[in-house]
Design a protein around this motif. Structure first.
Motif, PDB file in Angstrom:
ATOM      1  N   TYR A  14       0.655  -1.185   0.025  1.00 25.93           N
ATOM      2  CA  TYR A  14      -0.329  -0.052   0.072  1.00 25.93           C
ATOM      3  C   TYR A  14       0.627   1.387   0.026  1.00 25.93           C
ATOM      4  O   TYR A  14       2.315   1.274   0.413  1.00 25.93           O
ATOM      5  CB  TYR A  14      -1.121  -0.001   1.518  1.00 25.93           C
ATOM      6  N   ALA A  15       0.142   2.546   0.038  1.00 19.81           N
ATOM      7  CA  ALA A  15       0.610   3.137  -0.688  1.00 19.81           C
ATOM      8  C   ALA A  15       1.975   3.495  -1.097  1.00 19.81           C
ATOM      9  O   ALA A  15       3.498   3.837  -0.834  1.00 19.81           O
ATOM     10  CB  ALA A  15       1.384   4.095   1.228  1.00 19.81           C
ATOM     11  N   PHE A  16       2.110   3.179  -2.181  1.00 20.39           N
ATOM     12  CA  PHE A  16       3.384   2.315  -3.529  1.00 20.39           C
ATOM     13  C   PHE A  16       4.128   1.864  -2.543  1.00 20.39           C
ATOM     14  O   PHE A  16       5.723   2.277  -3.851  1.00 20.39           O
ATOM     15  CB  PHE A  16       3.715   4.078  -4.007  1.00 20.39           C
ATOM     16  N   SER A  17       4.356   1.493  -1.774  1.00 24.22           N
ATOM     17  CA  SER A  17       5.378   0.558  -1.327  1.00 24.22           C
ATOM     18  C   SER A  17       4.637  -0.881  -0.453  1.00 24.22           C
ATOM     19  O   SER A  17       4.125  -1.045  -0.333  1.00 24.22           O
ATOM     20  CB  SER A  17       6.532   0.921  -1.035  1.00 24.22           C
ATOM     21  N   TRP A  18       6.268  -2.123  -0.404  1.00 22.31           N
ATOM     22  CA  TRP A  18       5.438  -2.839   0.355  1.00 22.31           C
ATOM     23  C   TRP A  18       5.545  -3.050   1.711  1.00 22.31           C
ATOM     24  O   TRP A  18       6.902  -1.951   2.111  1.00 22.31           O
ATOM     25  CB  TRP A  18       6.942  -3.906  -0.013  1.00 22.31           C
ATOM     26  N   ASP A  32       4.461  -1.094  11.685  1.00 20.23           N
ATOM     27  CA  ASP A  32       4.435  -1.191  10.454  1.00 20.23           C
ATOM     28  C   ASP A  32       5.737  -0.809   9.933  1.00 20.23           C
ATOM     29  O   ASP A  32       5.892  -0.064  10.593  1.00 20.23           O
ATOM     30  CB  ASP A  32       3.403  -0.097   9.986  1.00 20.23           C
ATOM     31  N   PHE A  33       6.704  -2.267   9.107  1.00 16.16           N
ATOM     32  CA  PHE A  33       8.146  -1.748   8.693  1.00 16.16           C
ATOM     33  C   PHE A  33       7.911  -1.004   7.104  1.00 16.16           C
ATOM     34  O   PHE A  33       7.802  -2.812   6.416  1.00 16.16           O
ATOM     35  CB  PHE A  33       8.515  -2.666   9.159  1.00 16.16           C
ATOM     36  N   ASN A  34       8.020  -0.268   6.686  1.00 19.14           N
ATOM     37  CA  ASN A  34       8.479   0.198   5.072  1.00 19.14           C
ATOM     38  C   ASN A  34       9.611  -1.165   4.866  1.00 19.14           C
ATOM     39  O   ASN A  34      10.636  -0.780   4.970  1.00 19.14           O
ATOM     40  CB  ASN A  34       9.141   0.978   4.986  1.00 19.14           C
ATOM     41  N   LEU A  35       9.241  -1.641   3.810  1.00 19.81           N
ATOM     42  CA  LEU A  35      11.147  -2.415   3.238  1.00 19.81           C
ATOM     43  C   LEU A  35      11.676  -1.787   2.701  1.00 19.81           C
ATOM     44  O   LEU A  35      13.161  -2.501   2.590  1.00 19.81           O
ATOM     45  CB  LEU A  35       9.805  -3.513   2.565  1.00 19.81           C
ATOM     46  N   ILE A  36      11.485  -0.723   2.414  1.00 16.93           N
ATOM     47  CA  ILE A  36      12.671   0.100   1.807  1.00 16.93           C
ATOM     48  C   ILE A  36      13.305   0.512   2.317  1.00 16.93           C
ATOM     49  O   ILE A  36      14.499   0.980   2.759  1.00 16.93           O
ATOM     50  CB  ILE A  36      12.074   1.113   0.615  1.00 16.93           C
ATOM     51  N   ARG A  37      13.218   0.943   3.910  1.00 19.66           N
ATOM     52  CA  ARG A  37      14.192   0.950   5.025  1.00 19.66           C
ATOM     53  C   ARG A  37      14.549  -0.530   5.458  1.00 19.66           C
ATOM     54  O   ARG A  37      15.997   0.346   6.863  1.00 19.66           O
ATOM     55  CB  ARG A  37      12.923   1.991   6.219  1.00 19.66           C
TER      56      ARG A  37
END
Length: 67
Positions: A14-18, A32-37
């Motif tokens: 969601y919100a353009f990322s995993w 909620d951990f953004n995978l990009i980080r």
């Protein structure tokens, strides 16, 4: 930078990322951990400490987005 021990309940896009949704032992709540980080991910090979986690679908209802 920080290290966290988490118990994942799912991956969602969601919100353009995993995002990895997981129980965070550091914060004692679902996070909620953004995978990009995420720089490094390691399987500790130990069973979850909490046997009863909320379903991912319940967490998704808490998000401020419409699906």
């Amino acid at each position: 930078m920080s290290q966290r021990e988490v118990e994942p309940i799912g991956l969602i896009f969601y919100a353009f990322s995993w995002h990895l949704i997981a129980w965070c032992h550091h914060r004692n709540e679902y996070r909620d951990f953004n995978l990009i980080r995420i720089i490094c991910l390691k399987n500790l090979g130990v069973p979850f400490k909490n046997a009863q986690h909320m379903p991912l679908s319940d967490y998704m209802h808490l998000l401020p987005l419409n699906y």
